[in-house]
Scaffold this motif. Structure first.
Motif, PDB file in Angstrom:
ATOM      1  N   TYR A  87       4.068   2.067   2.444  1.00 51.85           N
ATOM      2  CA  TYR A  87       5.189   2.839   1.908  1.00 51.85           C
ATOM      3  C   TYR A  87       4.741   4.270   1.642  1.00 51.85           C
ATOM      4  CZ  TYR A  87       8.647   3.909  -1.877  1.00 51.85           C
ATOM      5  OH  TYR A  87       9.595   4.463  -2.691  1.00 51.85           O
ATOM      6  N   ALA A  88       5.307   5.216   2.399  1.00 58.63           N
ATOM      7  CA  ALA A  88       5.042   6.634   2.161  1.00 58.63           C
ATOM      8  C   ALA A  88       6.116   7.181   1.229  1.00 58.63           C
ATOM      9  CB  ALA A  88       5.054   7.400   3.482  1.00 58.63           C
ATOM     10  N   THR A  89       5.697   7.776   0.122  1.00 58.21           N
ATOM     11  CA  THR A  89       6.651   8.304  -0.846  1.00 58.21           C
ATOM     12  C   THR A  89       6.029   9.453  -1.606  1.00 58.21           C
ATOM     13  OG1 THR A  89       8.117   7.741  -2.701  1.00 58.21           O
ATOM     14  CG2 THR A  89       5.945   6.705  -2.674  1.00 58.21           C
ATOM     15  N   HIS A  90       6.909  10.298  -2.176  1.00 60.31           N
ATOM     16  CA  HIS A  90       6.471  11.351  -3.087  1.00 60.31           C
ATOM     17  C   HIS A  90       6.988  11.093  -4.506  1.00 60.31           C
ATOM     18  CE1 HIS A  90       4.672  13.943  -0.065  1.00 60.31           C
ATOM     19  NE2 HIS A  90       5.735  13.785   0.691  1.00 60.31           N
ATOM     20  N   ILE A  91       7.577   9.934  -4.730  1.00 56.38           N
ATOM     21  CA  ILE A  91       8.111   9.586  -6.057  1.00 56.38           C
ATOM     22  C   ILE A  91       7.221   8.498  -6.634  1.00 56.38           C
ATOM     23  CG2 ILE A  91      10.120   8.795  -7.337  1.00 56.38           C
ATOM     24  CD1 ILE A  91      11.841   9.695  -4.976  1.00 56.38           C
TER      25      ILE A  91
ATOM     26  N   LEU B 284       7.737   1.902   5.553  1.00 58.04           N
ATOM     27  CA  LEU B 284       8.780   2.674   4.882  1.00 58.04           C
ATOM     28  C   LEU B 284       8.380   4.138   4.827  1.00 58.04           C
ATOM     29  CD1 LEU B 284       9.709   0.495   1.749  1.00 58.04           C
ATOM     30  CD2 LEU B 284      11.014   0.754   3.861  1.00 58.04           C
ATOM     31  N   ASP B 285       9.242   4.993   5.349  1.00 59.81           N
ATOM     32  CA  ASP B 285       8.970   6.431   5.353  1.00 59.81           C
ATOM     33  C   ASP B 285      10.021   7.153   4.511  1.00 59.81           C
ATOM     34  OD1 ASP B 285       7.988   8.932   5.841  1.00 59.81           O
ATOM     35  OD2 ASP B 285       8.532   8.996   7.956  1.00 59.81           O
ATOM     36  N   GLU B 286       9.767   7.263   3.215  1.00 57.50           N
ATOM     37  CA  GLU B 286      10.603   8.061   2.300  1.00 57.50           C
ATOM     38  C   GLU B 286      12.054   7.598   2.214  1.00 57.50           C
ATOM     39  OE1 GLU B 286       9.840  10.167   0.161  1.00 57.50           O
ATOM     40  OE2 GLU B 286       7.914  11.022   0.691  1.00 57.50           O
ATOM     41  N   VAL B 287      12.367   6.372   2.593  1.00 57.99           N
ATOM     42  CA  VAL B 287      13.778   5.984   2.637  1.00 57.99           C
ATOM     43  C   VAL B 287      14.367   5.720   1.255  1.00 57.99           C
ATOM     44  CG1 VAL B 287      13.694   5.064   4.970  1.00 57.99           C
ATOM     45  CG2 VAL B 287      13.206   3.562   3.052  1.00 57.99           C
ATOM     46  N   THR B 288      13.554   5.652   0.217  1.00 64.78           N
ATOM     47  CA  THR B 288      14.097   5.420  -1.130  1.00 64.78           C
ATOM     48  C   THR B 288      14.444   6.716  -1.845  1.00 64.78           C
ATOM     49  OG1 THR B 288      11.886   5.374  -2.134  1.00 64.78           O
ATOM     50  CG2 THR B 288      12.782   3.272  -1.345  1.00 64.78           C
TER      51      THR B 288
ATOM     52  N   CYS C  18      -3.671   4.653  -0.097  1.00 63.34           N
ATOM     53  CA  CYS C  18      -4.336   5.291   1.037  1.00 63.34           C
ATOM     54  C   CYS C  18      -4.053   6.781   0.949  1.00 63.34           C
ATOM     55  CB  CYS C  18      -3.831   4.719   2.354  1.00 63.34           C
ATOM     56  SG  CYS C  18      -4.543   5.530   3.819  1.00 63.34           S
ATOM     57  N   HIS C  19      -5.102   7.598   0.901  1.00 59.87           N
ATOM     58  CA  HIS C  19      -4.968   9.054   0.781  1.00 59.87           C
ATOM     59  C   HIS C  19      -5.157   9.669   2.163  1.00 59.87           C
ATOM     60  CE1 HIS C  19      -6.635  13.049  -1.093  1.00 59.87           C
ATOM     61  NE2 HIS C  19      -5.488  13.223  -0.452  1.00 59.87           N
TER      62      HIS C  19
ATOM     63  N   CYS D  55       0.835  -1.199   0.000  1.00 62.59           N
ATOM     64  CA  CYS D  55       0.000   0.000   0.000  1.00 62.59           C
ATOM     65  C   CYS D  55       0.870   1.250   0.000  1.00 62.59           C
ATOM     66  CB  CYS D  55      -0.913   0.006   1.229  1.00 62.59           C
ATOM     67  SG  CYS D  55      -2.044   1.423   1.309  1.00 62.59           S
ATOM     68  N   LEU D  56       0.561   2.182  -0.892  1.00 62.72           N
ATOM     69  CA  LEU D  56       1.210   3.490  -0.912  1.00 62.72           C
ATOM     70  C   LEU D  56       0.413   4.455  -0.056  1.00 62.72           C
ATOM     71  CD1 LEU D  56       2.214   4.035  -4.650  1.00 62.72           C
ATOM     72  CD2 LEU D  56       3.606   3.135  -2.777  1.00 62.72           C
ATOM     73  N   LEU D  57       1.100   5.159   0.828  1.00 61.10           N
ATOM     74  CA  LEU D  57       0.496   6.176   1.682  1.00 61.10           C
ATOM     75  C   LEU D  57       0.790   7.527   1.050  1.00 61.10           C
ATOM     76  CD1 LEU D  57      -0.985   6.693   4.371  1.00 61.10           C
ATOM     77  CD2 LEU D  57       1.257   6.723   5.488  1.00 61.10           C
ATOM     78  N   ILE D  58      -0.258   8.189   0.555  1.00 62.98           N
ATOM     79  CA  ILE D  58      -0.099   9.401  -0.251  1.00 62.98           C
ATOM     80  C   ILE D  58      -0.702  10.590   0.473  1.00 62.98           C
ATOM     81  CG2 ILE D  58      -0.649  10.485  -2.465  1.00 62.98           C
ATOM     82  CD1 ILE D  58      -0.818   7.685  -3.681  1.00 62.98           C
ATOM     83  N   GLY D  59       0.057  11.671   0.545  1.00 63.07           N
ATOM     84  CA  GLY D  59      -0.426  12.893   1.166  1.00 63.07           C
ATOM     85  C   GLY D  59       0.646  13.959   1.124  1.00 63.07           C
TER      86      GLY D  59
END
Length: 299
Positions: free
Chosen positions: A191-195, A159-163, A207-208, A41-45
């Motif tokens: 996984y929280a990411t902005h990429i 995962l919090d932005e580690v990539t 998940c928004h 799941c991608l955590l987007i916000g």
């Protein structure tokens, strides 16, 4: 029998306590997220939406008495084995910036116990065991963190932005391996990411998180079913998603739309509460031009 739910969060509220007995500052309100084992799941916000706080709560790092369970257990008072959290704060630890050889560092955190997985991750992340931690780049140091964090088998990975520091090739190889872990071992990744480019085929759910609250449905399946996409997205976004000449991936188009909506909601709240937008250049007190002129020492 193991709980089939990796994450089960129902109406989670959380706030940071303020000094002098004042009410806590709300960070998360009415968060809902239920994920079956094996999900990705991608955590987007937007920045400040509460993504890092939610991940830390699920990792058992913050006290909350709200209804939040991982792998069938309460997240704080009975945090289960098998939960791994990787965040960006690791890189600021002075120990991992000292004159420490990577091979010695990995052995010190148990790498010898998980030789097969350790060596697999060393290959995927292209890590040199003879590196010294104080001599490598931020991206290389991040690779070492990921090896150290993932070599022990895990059931839930947060995962919090580690990539963000990884190059495109290493990031792609890592995400392929994480997908394999979810399909072969039934492990779960949030996984929280902005990429978002290159991720269209990776997540099973999205998940928004908007201003501390999840927007329903949470989570939502990805790719979005046609009927759900029509309910959630305006026609122009649906059109861009199907345009072969779009600026990025289909997932990027969805994320950009959500972030535009999130910003509009934030601005509306600020105006309702204080009569003005709080961010950006301000005309009150001193203009930005006058401010910078005040500190211009070139004359």
């Amino acid at each position: 029998m193991a709980d089939s739910k990796a994450i089960d969060v129902v109406d989670l509220d959380f706030g940071y306590a303020k000094l002098h007995g004042l009410d806590p500052v709300p960070v998360l309100q009415g968060v809902n997220l239920t994920l079956a084992r094996g999900s990705r799941c991608l955590l987007i916000g937007a920045n400040g939406a509460g993504k890092s706080t939610l991940l830390q709560i699920l990792a058992g790092k913050r006290l909350t008495r709200s209804n939040a369970r991982v792998l069938g257990n309460e997240v704080f008072f009975n945090t289960p084995q098998g939960v791994t959290y990787l965040g960006t704060e690791w890189a600021t630890n002075p120990v991992v910036r000292s004159d420490l050889e990577v091979s010695h560092f990995l052995d010190s955190v148990g790498g010898y116990r998980y030789k097969e997985r350790r060596d697999k991750l060393l290959d995927i992340l292209d890590v040199d065991l003879s590196w010294h931690m104080h001599q490598v780049s931020d991206g290389e140091r991040r690779r070492v963190q990921i090896v150290s964090g993932l070599m022990a088998p895990w059931d839930l990975l947060l995962l919090d932005e580690v990539t963000v520091d990884l190059d495109v090739l290493v990031r792609s190889r890592l995400l392929d391996w994480l997908a394999e872990e979810t399909t072969t071992r039934g492990a779960t990744v949030l996984y929280a990411t902005h990429i978002f480019d290159g991720l269209d085929q990776w997540p099973t759910h999205l998940c928004h998180l908007q201003l501390g609250s999840t927007l329903p449905p949470s989570p939502m399946p990805w790719p979005l079913p046609a009927s759900l996409a029509a309910d959630l997205l305006p026609e122009e976004v649906l059109t861009r998603m199907d345009d072969p000449n779009r600026r990025g991936s289909r997932l990027l188009e969805v994320a950009l739309h959500w972030l535009v909506v999130d910003r509009r909601e934030r601005v509306d709240r600020e105006i309702a509460e204080s009569g003005r937008e709080k961010r950006g250049a301000q005309e009150a007190n001193i203009s930005s031009e006058a401010f910078y002129r005040k500190y211009d020492y070139s004359h």
